[in-house]
Motif scaffolding. Structure first.
Motif, PDB file in Angstrom:
ATOM      1  N   VAL A   1     -13.130  -1.224   6.501  1.00 57.76           N
ATOM      2  CA  VAL A   1     -12.284  -0.408   7.383  1.00 57.76           C
ATOM      3  C   VAL A   1     -11.517  -1.294   8.353  1.00 57.76           C
ATOM      4  O   VAL A   1     -10.323  -1.087   8.591  1.00 57.76           O
ATOM      5  CB  VAL A   1     -13.148   0.619   8.136  1.00 57.76           C
ATOM      6  N   LEU A   2     -12.181  -2.256   8.950  1.00 62.55           N
ATOM      7  CA  LEU A   2     -11.530  -3.088   9.972  1.00 62.55           C
ATOM      8  C   LEU A   2     -10.326  -3.865   9.432  1.00 62.55           C
ATOM      9  O   LEU A   2      -9.303  -3.946  10.119  1.00 62.55           O
ATOM     10  CB  LEU A   2     -12.558  -4.039  10.586  1.00 62.55           C
ATOM     11  N   PRO A   3     -10.388  -4.452   8.214  1.00 65.19           N
ATOM     12  CA  PRO A   3      -9.174  -5.108   7.705  1.00 65.19           C
ATOM     13  C   PRO A   3      -8.018  -4.131   7.467  1.00 65.19           C
ATOM     14  O   PRO A   3      -6.848  -4.488   7.654  1.00 65.19           O
ATOM     15  CB  PRO A   3      -9.621  -5.748   6.401  1.00 65.19           C
ATOM     16  N   VAL A   4      -8.362  -2.928   7.062  1.00 65.30           N
ATOM     17  CA  VAL A   4      -7.292  -1.931   6.840  1.00 65.30           C
ATOM     18  C   VAL A   4      -6.657  -1.542   8.165  1.00 65.30           C
ATOM     19  O   VAL A   4      -5.427  -1.393   8.265  1.00 65.30           O
ATOM     20  CB  VAL A   4      -7.868  -0.708   6.096  1.00 65.30           C
ATOM     21  N   LEU A   5      -7.481  -1.393   9.225  1.00 66.18           N
ATOM     22  CA  LEU A   5      -6.992  -1.024  10.559  1.00 66.18           C
ATOM     23  C   LEU A   5      -6.976  -2.261  11.463  1.00 66.18           C
ATOM     24  O   LEU A   5      -7.567  -2.276  12.539  1.00 66.18           O
ATOM     25  CB  LEU A   5      -7.878   0.063  11.150  1.00 66.18           C
ATOM     26  N   SER A   6      -6.306  -3.277  10.987  1.00 66.60           N
ATOM     27  CA  SER A   6      -6.309  -4.539  11.730  1.00 66.60           C
ATOM     28  C   SER A   6      -5.436  -4.447  12.981  1.00 66.60           C
ATOM     29  O   SER A   6      -4.707  -3.476  13.196  1.00 66.60           O
ATOM     30  CB  SER A   6      -5.811  -5.669  10.813  1.00 66.60           C
ATOM     31  N   GLN A   7      -5.515  -5.498  13.785  1.00 68.62           N
ATOM     32  CA  GLN A   7      -4.838  -5.508  15.081  1.00 68.62           C
ATOM     33  C   GLN A   7      -3.312  -5.477  14.951  1.00 68.62           C
ATOM     34  O   GLN A   7      -2.615  -4.945  15.813  1.00 68.62           O
ATOM     35  CB  GLN A   7      -5.276  -6.745  15.878  1.00 68.62           C
TER      36      GLN A   7
ATOM     37  N   TYR B   1       1.322   0.982  15.660  1.00 69.57           N
ATOM     38  CA  TYR B   1       1.596   2.264  15.009  1.00 69.57           C
ATOM     39  C   TYR B   1       0.392   3.211  15.098  1.00 69.57           C
ATOM     40  O   TYR B   1       0.387   4.256  14.447  1.00 69.57           O
ATOM     41  CB  TYR B   1       1.926   2.056  13.526  1.00 69.57           C
ATOM     42  N   ALA B   2      -0.612   2.846  15.888  1.00 67.03           N
ATOM     43  CA  ALA B   2      -1.889   3.564  15.869  1.00 67.03           C
ATOM     44  C   ALA B   2      -1.751   4.968  16.438  1.00 67.03           C
ATOM     45  O   ALA B   2      -0.955   5.235  17.346  1.00 67.03           O
ATOM     46  CB  ALA B   2      -2.943   2.780  16.643  1.00 67.03           C
TER      47      ALA B   2
END
Length: 374
Positions: free
Chosen positions: A276-282, A287-288
């Motif tokens: 999940v973290l790589p998909v929702l990276s910084q 665009y969050a």
């Protein structure tokens, strides 16, 4: 005695004599002439058949003659083409010569008639009026038959000349313009998407997948079609296929947040928090949205990434400050980070806002009591 005898004689005279009845010896039967009756009946049937046949066939013959006449008139009325147009220049001279020949012939005919009348010595007064009328009409017919035919030729030549001029001067009408609008690829993809969406609403998942796949074939960057196709596969339990559809879309356009969030939800459902973290990276935080921070904060909390979780819950309290659950999550992350002061403050805010479940409210009160004592 004489008187009595006389009376008896008178009585005998008055008494009616009975008719003599004779027995019938020969009976004569009536004689019928069957041959004559048959002839009469045959003649009647023949006459009726002749009348019926005449009624049936004579109108058709007249109609066929009329159609032939109309066809002949139509052929005569058609414009002169080909070689006939080539002789239009000499038509006037020929017409003039034809007219002069007609006039000469009329003069000759009149002279013949006059000479015949003079030689015969016929007195007009002695001639029967009916005979005179018939002879004059016959002569008129003979004289005028040939000029009428040549006059018709003259009229036809003039008509052909006029029609040829009309053909030369005729302006061809402008061709009708048919505006044909070509459907763009976007519109075609939208049509397939709408069909797939309707099928998905009615639970026709297989039909929805086919239509949505056609939409993506036309336009791979169709956000709604790819998102709905991944949801369809996810609803059927085909998580690997849904994952592949979303990752393919992210290769085309990495900035589509909807595909990232949907992929993160599928990974969270599979408890694959490390993915999940790589998909929702910084780099995509600009665009969050709320789902982005929730999924990332939950995955970071499960992985022990407290700094990431603390940042995510802080963002949620800014986006939805009225939600007590975000303050409670922020207080827990602050307590893990050894920030007791802020942890107490966040627990108190969550309790003041209310709306927590009984278990979450008991947990907040216990942690607030523990931090107050220490």
């Amino acid at each position: 005695m004489s008187i009595i005898n006389k009376m008896l004689k008178d009585i005998e005279k008055r008494k009616p004599q009975p008719d003599l009845e004779l027995e019938k010896t020969v009976e004569v039967e009536p004689i019928y002439d069957y041959a004559t009756l048959g002839k009469r009946a045959g003649i009647g049937v023949l006459l009726c058949s002749v009348v019926i046949l005449a009624y049936v066939f004579i109108p058709q013959k007249k109609a066929s003659d009329l159609s032939k006449t109309q066809k002949l008139n139509a052929e005569l009325a058609q414009p002169v083409q080909g070689d006939e147009l080539a002789i239009q220049g000499s038509g006037a001279a020929q017409n003039a010569s034809a007219t002069s020949s007609i006039e000469n012939q009329n003069i000759q005919n009149n002279s013949v008639v006059n000479s015949a009348n003079s030689q015969a010595g016929i007195d007009d007064q002695k001639i029967d009026p009916n005979i005179k009328t018939q002879s004059s009409s016959a002569l008129a017919v003979k004289v005028t038959d040939e000029p009428v035919g040549k006059a018709n030729k003259k009229d036809q030549a003039a008509q052909a000349d006029n029609e040829a001029r009309a053909v030369k001067n005729k302006v061809t009408p402008a061709q009708a313009k048919i505006n044909v609008r070509q459907i763009s690829t976007q519109e075609r993809a939208d049509n397939w998407f709408n069909k797939g969406k309707e099928a998905f609403k009615f639970g026709l998942i297989e039909d929805a997948i086919i239509d949505l796949d056609k939409a993506l074939t036309l336009m791979p960057l169709h956000i709604d079609a790819r998102s709905l196709l991944a949801a369809a596969y996810y609803g059927r339990g085909e998580l690997a296929q849904a994952d592949a559809i979303l990752r393919q879309g992210l290769r085309f356009n990495p900035d589509v947040m909807r595909w990232r969030v949907l992929l993160a939800k599928i990974l969270t459902e599979q408890q694959s928090y490390q993915s999940v973290l790589p998909v929702l990276s910084q780099q995509f935080e600009r665009y969050a949205n709320i789902d982005f921070w929730i999924l990332k904060g939950t995955a970071a909390q499960q992985l022990g990434e407290n700094d990431i979780a603390l940042n995510c819950f802080r963002q949620l309290t800014q986006l939805q400050p009225e939600q007590a659950k975000w303050w409670l999550a922020l207080a827990s992350a602050s307590e893990i980070a050894a920030d007791k002061y802020n942890a107490r403050r966040y627990y108190m805010t969550a309790l003041q806002l209310g709306g927590l479940s009984p278990g979450s409210q008991d947990h907040a009160e216990q942690r607030l009591l523990y931090l107050g004592e220490n």
